[in-house]
Design an enzyme around this catalytic site. Structure first.
Site, PDB file in Angstrom:
ATOM      1  N   HIS A  84       0.934  -1.104   0.119  1.00  0.00           N
ATOM      2  CA  HIS A  84       0.115  -0.179   0.007  1.00  0.00           C
ATOM      3  C   HIS A  84       0.866   1.223   0.196  1.00  0.00           C
ATOM      4  CE1 HIS A  84      -4.240  -1.184   0.359  1.00  0.00           C
ATOM      5  NE2 HIS A  84      -3.867  -2.220   1.092  1.00  0.00           N
ATOM      6  N   HIS A 123      -5.888  -4.486  10.727  1.00  0.00           N
ATOM      7  CA  HIS A 123      -6.149  -6.114  10.258  1.00  0.00           C
ATOM      8  C   HIS A 123      -5.270  -7.104  11.111  1.00  0.00           C
ATOM      9  CE1 HIS A 123      -6.198  -3.421   6.859  1.00  0.00           C
ATOM     10  NE2 HIS A 123      -7.338  -4.034   6.479  1.00  0.00           N
ATOM     11  N   HIS A 148     -34.973  23.491  37.112  1.00  0.00           N
ATOM     12  CA  HIS A 148     -35.229  22.201  36.543  1.00  0.00           C
ATOM     13  C   HIS A 148     -36.442  21.631  37.287  1.00  0.00           C
ATOM     14  CE1 HIS A 148     -31.484  22.597  34.536  1.00  0.00           C
ATOM     15  NE2 HIS A 148     -31.401  21.336  34.038  1.00  0.00           N
TER      16      HIS A 148
END
Length: 444
Positions: A269, A336, A428
């Site tokens: 590669h 891999h 809240h």
């Protein structure tokens, strides 16, 4: 040819292994200062800047960014029949595997009248990158497009660098792969400028819109990776891909001819590609060295392969036993990983960190690159310790849908208020209290 690290008789800690094991040295930070001005130029000047960078780096100036539909059809029409058949088989197998990755919505009834549904929604528009450079990657088109299509992505564009030898178009085999996948939007642009254009969008030279995307996936060089890092947040990304790598865990049962061939196939590669053998057998290591010298001489890209195999990112690690070998490959976390040992399936089941695992003598990495049905866009550089390869899941967003009735909310109101007060976020709690006339909080 491969340098050796002898770990026999000891089991280093994970930290020691990470420091000792061979790894390609790529520092994205080094190129950030070069890439940042390119990204900014594309942001402010659009396709004009893209064309300047394309001419500078690719030696060609395409007439338009978007590849004309007629060129896609021509590439498919002129595709070598054997390559067509191979690509069609690759697409078929990839679709089989990725179809089983689809997610279904799940609704959980938390209490009577209170449900939470996890709804899976595909990313609306994605950019998929197929590299150019030293090789041609129609297989990467398949590996990006198939999971995106399977996930239900409505709009996708494939980017691939323009080629001087093909009149400023991407390689015709890449275009043919797009046509076989029924992709009708392909941009002739590569590198960092491709990521920037995908992120910001623009106007093509013919006045057509180049719409921005929500996510960019696919491997590329260090400059493309740097652009991904700079633009992450504006766009989603799959990963910051580094040089490709293979690790092979082998014992005395492995065939040195197979092992050497697989190490070479990955070294083909790029000069920075990593090929690592982890073995319990010094005899096998010696035989592999002999095979490497013999087979490298016969391979087309012998200089590239030799550079990769002799680099600091490649090597052979000798271990006392397979158990230690598993610890070594887990610490390495290869893109891999091949298991070529006795009881290979059992050994593979113990591995926790790898992009993809290839079991036995007849599951080489090159099978996964093309026709296994698995995806070959995988984490590199040790990222397999925490990340997965490209899949249908990459292109899906999980959204929690909360649906509570008045009675179901009333049942838990006091607990919401208690936790809001504990976190010093009284508004809240008030958001719940006002629904049931539970009183108002006084400012403290």
């Amino acid at each position: 040819m491969l340098s050796r690290i002898d770990l026999r008789g000891r089991v280093p800690s994970p930290a020691e292994l990470r420091a000792a094991l061979p790894r390609a040295e790529t520092d994205v930070d080094v190129v950030l200062d070069r890439v940042r001005p390119m990204v900014e130029a594309v942001h402010h000047r659009g396709v004009e800047a893209v064309m300047e960078f394309t001419e500078q780096f690719d030696g060609v100036r395409p007439a338009t960014v978007r590849v004309p539909a007629g060129e896609l059809a021509k590439a498919e029409r002129e595709l070598d029949p054997k390559v067509r058949e191979a690509l069609q088989e690759t697409i078929k197998r990839a679709r089989l595997v990725h179809a089983d990755q689809r997610r279904t919505d799940t609704t959980t009834q938390v209490v009577p009248g209170g449900t939470v549904t996890e709804r899976w929604v595909p990313v609306q528009r994605v950019g998929l990158y197929a590299p150019g450079g030293l090789a041609v990657y129609p297989s990467s088109v398949v590996m990006n497009v198939v999971p995106a299509q399977t996930a239900g992505v409505e709009s996708l564009v494939v980017c691939s660098p323009p080629q001087k030898d093909f009149g400023g178009l991407p390689h015709p085999t890449v275009l043919a792969a797009c046509a076989l996948l029924e992709v009708d939007e392909v941009w002739a642009v590569g590198g960092a400028q491709a990521v920037a254009l995908l992120a910001y969008g623009g106007t093509d030279t013919d006045g057509a819109e180049l719409a921005p995307v929500d996510m960019v996936t696919g491997p590329g060089n260090i400059y493309l990776t740097a652009a991904k890092r700079l633009l992450r947040g504006l766009i989603g990304i799959d990963s910051e891909a580094g040089p490709t790598e293979i690790a092979i865990l082998a014992d005395e049962t492995a065939d040195p001819v197979h092992v050497a061939a697989d190490l070479i196939s990955q070294a083909e590669h790029d000069t920075l590609a990593a090929s690592v053998l982890v073995t319990t057998s010094e005899e096998l290591a010696d035989q592999v060295d002999v095979e490497l010298r013999r087979q490298v001489q016969a391979t087309k890209h012998d200089e590239r392969v030799t550079t990769a195999l002799s680099g600091k990112q490649s090597g052979c690690v000798l271990v006392s036993d397979v158990d230690t070998g598993v610890k070594v490959v887990d610490a390495y976390a290869a893109e891999h990983l091949e298991i070529q040992t006795a009881n290979a399936q059992e050994v593979a089941a113990r591995v926790r960190s790898a992009g993809a695992i290839f079991i036995g003598a007849y599951s080489p990495v090159s099978l996964g690159d093309y026709c296994a049905g698995s995806n070959h866009v995988l984490p590199t550089g040790g990222c397999a310790r925490h990340s997965s390869g490209l899949s249908v899941q990459t292109f899906l967003k999980g959204i929690h849908v909360v649906d509570y009735s008045a009675d179901a909310l009333r049942e838990v109101a006091d607990k919401v208020i208690a936790l809001a007060n504990a976190e010093d976020l009284p508004a809240h709690g008030q958001a719940v209290a006002v629904r049931f006339d539970l009183g108002r909080f006084e400012k403290r």
